[in-house]
Design an enzyme around this catalytic site. Structure first.
Site, mmCIF file in Angstrom:
data_model
loop_
_atom_site.group_PDB
_atom_site.id
_atom_site.type_symbol
_atom_site.label_atom_id
_atom_site.label_comp_id
_atom_site.label_asym_id
_atom_site.label_seq_id
_atom_site.Cartn_x
_atom_site.Cartn_y
_atom_site.Cartn_z
ATOM 1 C CG HIS A 98 0.006 5.826 -0.688
ATOM 2 N ND1 HIS A 98 -1.200 6.526 -1.297
ATOM 3 C CD2 HIS A 98 -0.569 5.416 0.554
ATOM 4 C CE1 HIS A 98 -2.179 6.314 -0.806
ATOM 5 N NE2 HIS A 98 -1.931 5.747 0.379
ATOM 6 C CG ASP A 129 -5.303 6.440 1.001
ATOM 7 O OD1 ASP A 129 -5.054 7.246 1.768
ATOM 8 O OD2 ASP A 129 -4.920 5.294 1.047
ATOM 9 C CG HIS A 144 -1.831 0.957 1.246
ATOM 10 N ND1 HIS A 144 -3.206 1.047 0.957
ATOM 11 C CD2 HIS A 144 -1.887 2.489 1.547
ATOM 12 C CE1 HIS A 144 -3.869 2.064 1.058
ATOM 13 N NE2 HIS A 144 -2.995 3.051 1.513
ATOM 14 C CD GLU A 145 1.801 3.996 3.799
ATOM 15 O OE1 GLU A 145 2.273 4.848 3.220
ATOM 16 O OE2 GLU A 145 0.568 3.584 4.326
#
Lengths: 224, 224, 224, 224, 224, 224
Positions: free
Chosen positions: B37, B110, B33-34
């Site tokens: 981003h 988000d 997930h990070e």
């Protein structure tokens, strides 16, 4: 160990209420209802395992009680894990349908929680294909000023209709899955309910043996 | 320098919560997930560069944390810059889709922020062709009397429907763009996630080298 | 005289904020935005003449500032005068469209005010043919009890839809008119913006000379 | 007698505001607007006769002022009397249309009051054929607890739409009637307006003579 | 024993109000109304048996009073049991229809309670096929902050329409069932009403004998 | 006896207001209006008989006053009795229609009360065939927390539309019935109105003689 077990039960579901005497029909219904929750929890891969099942009334409202063992803290839940939780919630209701051919008021709380989960999947987690990944409700609400308001609901009637349809679709699919699981496990369901009526409390070991003997649970877990 | 870095992290994301132990699956999910981003922030021309990526839980709710370096104060944002911000917000969710074929509750915040940006583009900045440049919501609200109200929403259901459709279109296009970027950068995405699981924190230098080695980021930046 | 000028600026737009440093791209955008407002004010017969244009940030939010000279107190505004005011408000946004091919968040306040004017024309002044001269909102509201309320909006969804359509039509016509004016004055627009970037402040005399030299403004005023 | 006259003017319309200086265009508009009210009041059989017309600004907002002579207390108003009142209210706006070919913000209050009368005819007095004699709004409201509420409006969207259409029809018929009256009295309208611009105040005697000389008013009264 | 009986009556229905003198027509209506409730309670398998019927006015509003004997505490109600309760509630109204060919205001409270039960079946207990098992209203409401709110009703107009249709269907089926039962028991209905007018109070023993003599009740119970 | 009569009048309608002087046209209208109420009360079998009719203004708003003699306390009202009450309420308005060919604001309160009765028949007493016997509004409301709320109205727009249509149908049928009654009693209506204008007060004896002489009332009562 037993003392500790009773202590967590008391915290989670309230004091035993032996004075709350159900009639036999209600007892049979509650037994099948809890057996349904328990078998679904065992049949779904991501659900927490069952620690104990009880039909001794507890606390303010609980007539029965299926304690799941939290295996670890969870911070994120996947779509599948959320669907599994909905399945476990519907297990009680579907067990009543299968065993008695008729539903009761006993599933009100389960239905509310299953609907809430389905709604969150659609409106907060972007898990509905027909609605896309837009978020339709604010997750963080003012703590002291949570004045309910028409302004909070910013979407159109058309979107509201799509949300309703999607929630319904999620719940109907879950209902079909749970029917399938419990229909195939009907003998275990009845046996577990009978045991609950007889003993009032069934522990994990007994439950696991019951399922193993019938062999039905594994099959269900595979097909799920 | 490290002290200062930790200080800004503390302010931006809260204290480290080493006690919050995620299981491996969750860790892998947070790492991807990070990484999503971070790669989107690097791939979008107008986005602030990434300073650090961390999967050490912090503050009340953050499981991971991608720190972007504010290069300068900004007073105006163009349509493209707003779309780039939406892309960075969706990077985490799309990384989960690509890596695990399934989404989770981890993108809730988000999605809310991306939806808010899309809604602002449509209703406050006149950036939607189908709705024209009318403003549909008052930007300045009374500070102490912000009583939520149906009267605030002065537009018709027909307009509400058009707004919903436009928000959805903006988010679907963003989703398609982000899918495209991360699919083409899949090897870097996985490598970065693996590095995060191993080291928990990745600094800018390491990130830049990783992207450079794969060569994928430049290509993505060109095509974006 | 300069002291007095600074004093009125301070009252109208707040203290200068030299510390608020915009990057060059933002400065160019603000310069074109203010030049757009100024040229429209000069091009529309009923608009107040421009006294000064500035791109020195002021007060809480203003990045630029076009001061119009109130020639006299006005108590009544005709339909044409209201449309001229909408044109001046849209001048900034359209200048950005023409100069950069892309809009920004910088027009939010202008759009809100232009929409409010258009809404008032339709719902309070009876200036819309398709809605007739019925008044749809109460002009006098209780001063201390202005509780926003669904009951205030007494009209049907069908009327709400007609109001929205009419507001949109008014704004789209205004947009077309303003595009036409600024497209024909493109050289003056760019020259004025360049001058603003260079000097930060342009006074009336300079503006008038610039327009006179290009000869474009008169032509525009005639065609408007 | 003059002292008394000034006293009632002060109570009805506020203190004279000689400091509020209108430009000539506004003065001409106000003069025609008030002349329109006055001629309609004289042309409608049930309307109170005009005592005085003035274009000296008074009180907080009034730019002009047509004083009607209450001939007697009235407790009941018929449908025709209500329509005549609407006609008088629209007289100002239609005079502006006829004299200047364009309307202004100056009729806002007249339109609100005319709309309120039309709404009352439809929703409280059962005077609309298409809606029948049902009452749609409660005439007596709690004095201190008049919390505006969606619950107050008990009717359906379909009824709201019918109410809107009926209000519009009433106002459009009134508009046509008033146009007809003032078009036929155009010379008196212009003469009265010119006299107002010159003298600022016109008394009943002068008004009656002016109408008599033109002979138009009687004709209008007959055809009305 | 009689003292105790009077005491529970006083608690359940309030003090006797012998001063509240009904005219004969009202008395006949109330007698048939209560007879209708009583016969339905005896005719439905799951309903609590009737202990006493009285047409002595009691408390604030009750004109008549049918006391059912709670045979045991109940914690869960099945779909059939809820339908039986609705039938008993409609018994009074249908008795009036059959005996007088016209309904009265006397069933207001019964209709409200029957509608509430039907609504709960549809929106809280998942007992409607056309709406599925989604829950549409939250069962647990904040105790002190139960501010009624549009935000509470989260479903679309389409769902509201489906809920209304389903409630209506449930009540219409119940009405048909009750009509059927009372039409077939018409002689007992009239006899019981006559006895009530004569004696004002009828106890269980007398009721049971009356039904037994007519033989109609058993037949009805079988067909129900 | 007269003192007692005046005392009940004072309680029911307020103090006489001889100072409130109506013009002749208003007096004629009020006289016909009250005569209409009175004749309908006499013509409808279930309505309370008329004790006195007066056109002396009383209390805050009453211009006329028809006192009906409550023959006995009533606890239940049948559908027919409610319809008769609506007829009496519409009697005043229809008398105005027949006598003057035009309605006035004088029926506002009657229309509101007739609409309320019709609404109650449809939404609380289950007296509408097209809506069935569901109850759409709660009869018992919290005494101190009656916060008006959109949540109170739980039904759909489709149901709201059906309720509106049904209320309208009830009122239109009543209007037709009342027109029929008063048209056939036109001579008595005019005679009673003339007598009221002459004497201001008409007692029961005079009213009964007037009706008897014309013979019209009996005929009307038979046909009603």
């Amino acid at each position: 160990m037993d003392d500790f077990d009773e202590a967590t039960d008391r915290v989670l579901a309230g004091l035993e209420r032996k004075s709350r005497v159900m009639n036999l029909k209600e007892k049979e219904r509650v037994a099948h209802h809890e057996a349904g929750h328990a078998l679904l929890a065992e049949a779904r891969a991501s659900a927490d395992r069952v620690g104990k099942i009880s039909i001794i009334p507890r606390g303010v409202a609980a007539l029965g009680y299926t304690k799941q063992l939290p295996t670890e803290d969870r911070y994120i839940l996947t779509r599948t894990e959320l669907l599994d939780r909905i399945d476990v919630l519907l297990g009680g209701r579907v067990a009543e349908e299968i065993a008695f051919g008729e539903v009761s008021t006993g599933s009100e709380d389960d239905l509310q929680r299953a609907t809430d989960l389905a709604r969150d999947m659609v409106t907060r987690y972007g898990m509905s294909e027909s609605l896309g990944l837009a978020a339709f409700e604010e997750p963080r609400r003012a703590l002291f000023l949570d004045i309910p308001s028409a302004a909070r609901k910013e979407y159109s009637e058309a979107t509201a209709r799509a949300i309703d349809a999607e929630i319904r679709k999620l719940l109907e699919s879950a209902h079909a899955r749970v029917c399938d699981t419990l229909t195939r496990q009907r003998p275990v369901l009845d046996a577990l309910a009978r045991l609950l009526i007889e003993k009032e409390v069934v522990d994990r070991q007994t439950l696991v043996q019951l399922i193993a003997r019938s062999g039905g649970a594994e099959a269900a877990a595979q097909s799920a």
